[in-house]
Scaffold this motif. Structure first.
Motif, short mmCIF file in Angstrom:
data_model
loop_
_atom_site.label_atom_id
_atom_site.label_comp_id
_atom_site.label_asym_id
_atom_site.label_seq_id
_atom_site.Cartn_x
_atom_site.Cartn_y
_atom_site.Cartn_z
N GLY A 226 13.12 -14.12 -4.02
CA GLY A 226 13.50 -12.96 -3.24
C GLY A 226 13.68 -11.68 -4.04
N ASN A 227 13.50 -11.74 -5.36
CA ASN A 227 13.66 -10.57 -6.22
C ASN A 227 12.33 -10.15 -6.83
OD1 ASN A 227 16.62 -10.44 -6.10
ND2 ASN A 227 16.50 -12.40 -7.18
N LEU A 228 12.10 -8.85 -6.90
CA LEU A 228 10.88 -8.34 -7.51
C LEU A 228 10.87 -8.71 -8.99
CD1 LEU A 228 8.28 -6.64 -7.22
CD2 LEU A 228 9.66 -4.64 -7.81
N ALA A 229 9.83 -9.42 -9.44
CA ALA A 229 9.73 -9.88 -10.82
C ALA A 229 8.74 -9.05 -11.63
CB ALA A 229 9.31 -11.35 -10.85
N VAL A 230 7.60 -8.72 -11.03
CA VAL A 230 6.55 -7.99 -11.74
C VAL A 230 5.70 -7.25 -10.72
CG1 VAL A 230 4.98 -9.99 -11.76
CG2 VAL A 230 4.72 -8.23 -13.51
N TYR A 231 5.15 -6.11 -11.13
CA TYR A 231 4.26 -5.38 -10.23
C TYR A 231 3.13 -4.72 -11.01
CZ TYR A 231 6.72 -1.09 -11.65
OH TYR A 231 7.26 -0.05 -12.36
N MET A 232 2.07 -4.36 -10.28
CA MET A 232 0.90 -3.72 -10.86
C MET A 232 0.53 -2.53 -9.98
SD MET A 232 -1.67 -3.66 -13.07
CE MET A 232 -1.52 -5.25 -13.84
N GLY B 69 1.19 -1.98 -15.33
CA GLY B 69 1.92 -3.18 -14.96
C GLY B 69 3.28 -3.22 -15.62
N ALA B 70 4.29 -3.72 -14.92
CA ALA B 70 5.64 -3.82 -15.48
C ALA B 70 6.30 -5.10 -14.99
CB ALA B 70 6.48 -2.62 -15.07
N GLU B 71 7.10 -5.67 -15.87
CA GLU B 71 7.88 -6.87 -15.54
C GLU B 71 9.36 -6.49 -15.58
OE1 GLU B 71 8.22 -10.02 -18.54
OE2 GLU B 71 7.57 -11.37 -16.96
N LEU B 72 10.08 -6.83 -14.54
CA LEU B 72 11.51 -6.54 -14.50
C LEU B 72 12.28 -7.50 -15.39
CD1 LEU B 72 11.60 -5.95 -10.70
CD2 LEU B 72 12.11 -4.23 -12.42
N PRO C 17 0.80 -1.23 0.00
CA PRO C 17 0.00 0.00 0.00
C PRO C 17 0.84 1.28 0.00
CG PRO C 17 -0.18 -1.11 2.12
CD PRO C 17 0.63 -2.00 1.23
N LEU C 18 2.09 1.22 0.45
CA LEU C 18 2.95 2.40 0.44
C LEU C 18 3.17 2.91 -0.98
CD1 LEU C 18 4.76 4.36 2.03
CD2 LEU C 18 6.64 2.73 1.70
N TYR C 19 3.38 1.98 -1.92
CA TYR C 19 3.58 2.35 -3.33
C TYR C 19 2.34 2.14 -4.17
CZ TYR C 19 8.53 2.59 -2.21
OH TYR C 19 9.74 2.92 -1.66
N CYS C 20 1.23 1.75 -3.55
CA CYS C 20 -0.03 1.46 -4.26
C CYS C 20 0.21 0.49 -5.40
CB CYS C 20 -0.68 2.74 -4.79
SG CYS C 20 -1.21 3.87 -3.50
N ARG C 21 0.79 -0.65 -5.06
CA ARG C 21 1.02 -1.65 -6.10
C ARG C 21 1.03 -3.05 -5.50
NH1 ARG C 21 7.38 -0.64 -7.74
NH2 ARG C 21 8.30 -1.78 -5.99
N PHE C 22 0.64 -4.01 -6.34
CA PHE C 22 0.77 -5.42 -6.02
C PHE C 22 2.11 -5.86 -6.57
CE2 PHE C 22 -3.85 -4.83 -6.40
CZ PHE C 22 -4.25 -5.31 -5.16
N GLU C 23 2.80 -6.74 -5.85
CA GLU C 23 4.13 -7.15 -6.24
C GLU C 23 4.25 -8.68 -6.18
OE1 GLU C 23 6.39 -3.31 -4.25
OE2 GLU C 23 6.12 -5.14 -3.04
N LEU C 24 5.05 -9.22 -7.09
CA LEU C 24 5.38 -10.64 -7.05
C LEU C 24 6.89 -10.76 -7.02
CD1 LEU C 24 4.34 -13.60 -7.21
CD2 LEU C 24 4.90 -13.47 -9.65
N PHE C 25 7.38 -11.44 -6.00
CA PHE C 25 8.80 -11.70 -5.85
C PHE C 25 9.06 -13.16 -6.19
CE2 PHE C 25 8.01 -8.04 -3.29
CZ PHE C 25 9.17 -7.29 -3.36
N ILE C 26 10.11 -13.41 -6.97
CA ILE C 26 10.52 -14.78 -7.29
C ILE C 26 11.96 -14.92 -6.81
CG2 ILE C 26 10.99 -16.44 -9.13
CD1 ILE C 26 8.73 -15.19 -10.72
#
Length: 128
Positions: free
Chosen positions: A54-60, A74-77, A43-52
């Motif tokens: 231990g690393n951030l893979a994609v967020y919305m 949405g962005a994928e690293l 909620p701090l960045y207003c985004r949902f995150e998926l870590f794979i």
């Protein structure tokens, strides 16, 4: 700072929303290679995150107004293509919306493609 690839620039092969056929089998087998997947609402960045691993893979990125969550970007690293990270993230988002009794409004290509390809989640959009 990691470089991101924006969904609007993707060809659709990196985060394919295919639910059947060879792409789905490929996604399932690759997803098993990364058992340490962590979905979270930040909620701090207003985004949902998926870590794979231990690393951030994609967020919305999202906004919440009343009983509705709007997916705006949405962005994928880099480094996580073809792992099914977008589908895993979107399933987590739909589950989160279900638990919180929120409707979904897909305003970005990633969210829209996922909801079109997975009609079983259409009830969450309010556009049955």
């Amino acid at each position: 700072m990691p470089t991101t690839r924006h969904w609007a620039r993707l060809t659709g092969t990196t985060c394919s929303s295919t639910s059947s056929g060879p792409g789905a089998v490929q996604w399932q087998s690759r997803a098993r290679l990364h058992p340490r997947e962590t979905f979270r609402n930040n909620p701090l960045y207003c985004r949902f995150e998926l870590f794979i691993g231990g690393n951030l893979a994609v967020y919305m990125k999202y906004t919440v107004t009343g009983g509705t969550v709007t997916h705006v970007y949405g962005a994928e690293l880099q480094g996580f293509p073809d792992l099914g990270a977008c589908q895993i993230l979107m399933r987590g988002i739909v589950l989160d919306a279900h638990k919180r009794r929120l409707n979904l409004i897909p305003r970005c290509a990633m969210a829209h493609a996922f909801l079109v390809d997975h009609p079983q989640y259409q009830h969450r959009t309010g556009h049955h």
